[in-house]
Design a protein around this motif. Sequence first.
Motif, PDB file in Angstrom:
ATOM      1  N   TYR A   6       0.821  -1.210   0.000  1.00  0.00           N
ATOM      2  CA  TYR A   6       0.000   0.000   0.000  1.00  0.00           C
ATOM      3  C   TYR A   6       0.854   1.258   0.000  1.00  0.00           C
ATOM      4  N   SER A   7       1.928   1.250   0.749  1.00  0.00           N
ATOM      5  CA  SER A   7       2.721   2.464   0.936  1.00  0.00           C
ATOM      6  C   SER A   7       3.472   2.872  -0.326  1.00  0.00           C
ATOM      7  N   THR A   9       2.176   3.330  -3.237  1.00  0.00           N
ATOM      8  CA  THR A   9       1.358   4.263  -4.012  1.00  0.00           C
ATOM      9  C   THR A   9       0.507   5.179  -3.138  1.00  0.00           C
ATOM     10  N   ASN A  10       0.211   4.768  -1.916  1.00  0.00           N
ATOM     11  CA  ASN A  10      -0.634   5.545  -1.008  1.00  0.00           C
ATOM     12  C   ASN A  10       0.067   5.678   0.333  1.00  0.00           C
ATOM     13  N   VAL A  12       1.200   6.157   4.039  1.00  0.00           N
ATOM     14  CA  VAL A  12       0.491   5.953   5.299  1.00  0.00           C
ATOM     15  C   VAL A  12       1.005   6.955   6.321  1.00  0.00           C
ATOM     16  N   LYS A  37      -6.449  14.323   3.409  1.00  0.00           N
ATOM     17  CA  LYS A  37      -6.701  12.990   2.862  1.00  0.00           C
ATOM     18  C   LYS A  37      -7.518  13.071   1.583  1.00  0.00           C
ATOM     19  N   LYS A  40      -5.208  14.675  -1.230  1.00  0.00           N
ATOM     20  CA  LYS A  40      -3.974  13.988  -1.614  1.00  0.00           C
ATOM     21  C   LYS A  40      -4.133  12.482  -1.792  1.00  0.00           C
ATOM     22  N   GLY A  41      -5.151  11.903  -1.190  1.00  0.00           N
ATOM     23  CA  GLY A  41      -5.337  10.464  -1.296  1.00  0.00           C
ATOM     24  C   GLY A  41      -4.483   9.653  -0.347  1.00  0.00           C
ATOM     25  N   PHE A  42      -3.839  10.319   0.629  1.00  0.00           N
ATOM     26  CA  PHE A  42      -3.028   9.599   1.596  1.00  0.00           C
ATOM     27  C   PHE A  42      -3.921   8.788   2.542  1.00  0.00           C
ATOM     28  N   ARG A  43      -3.388   7.711   3.064  1.00  0.00           N
ATOM     29  CA  ARG A  43      -4.048   6.987   4.149  1.00  0.00           C
ATOM     30  C   ARG A  43      -3.629   7.669   5.453  1.00  0.00           C
TER      31      ARG A  43
END
Length: 257
Positions: A6-7, A9-10, A12, A37, A40-43
């Motif tokens: 996950y990290s 592309t997104n 954390v 969030k 930017k689309g971050f988790r």
Amino acid sequence: MTLFEYSKTNPVIVAGPCVMESYELMAEVAQTLAAIKARKGFRIIFKASFDKANRTSVNSFRGPGLEKGLTWLSDIKATFGLEVTTDIHESHQAAPVGQVADVVQIPAFLCRQTDLVVEAGKTGKIVNIKKAQFLTAADMKYPAEKVLSTGNSQIWLTERGNMLGYNNLVVDFRNIPALRQHGFPVIMDCTHAVQQPGGGVTGGNRALVKPMALAAKVFGADGYFFEVHPEPEKGLSDAANMYRLSEFEELLDTLFA
């Protein structure tokens, strides 16, 4: 999908005020984090402590306690759509925290406490174990094994520096790849790593927070931990090293450019 995958592309991000000073403060921070969030689309996982049981002084502010703290955390989760995490200091806190939190955090000083770590594992939630200031990266396999003994393999390991003499921490960034060799994602705690412990109230240098994050990225961190506050100087815990909320998105933009 694992955090490793996950990290890529997104990113954390674990972020929030050190302690639950008030629900209003938590909501202000959570609103900003939720907006970041969305843009930017971050988790982003919201963090705040319901009880700072490891304060230096007996007179220091500790927080609202377990019951009220979990109510506030549950409301933050429902209102702002953020995952949430908080730390536990006693074994009996694990089960109720696990009913609310997406990630159960083990404080660095307590990562060798067998019953505490095992009960966290039994929640079935992600267990984020912060590396003690007195442990090597290699020795973190033992706290991880305690969680694994419960059948829970959802483990994160967090680097936050080692003691160097008195009243100082130093980060050996070689710990990040060394911790990853245990087979679990590694989070860099960018704000606690700049602490200067001792003296009744823990000091720190928030000017070093961004360089800590940038260096951790080079060494392969899977996620990043930041304590953030609208007015860090007025914070009731970790005032010297919390990052200014209004500047946080710019830090993330630089980190993930």
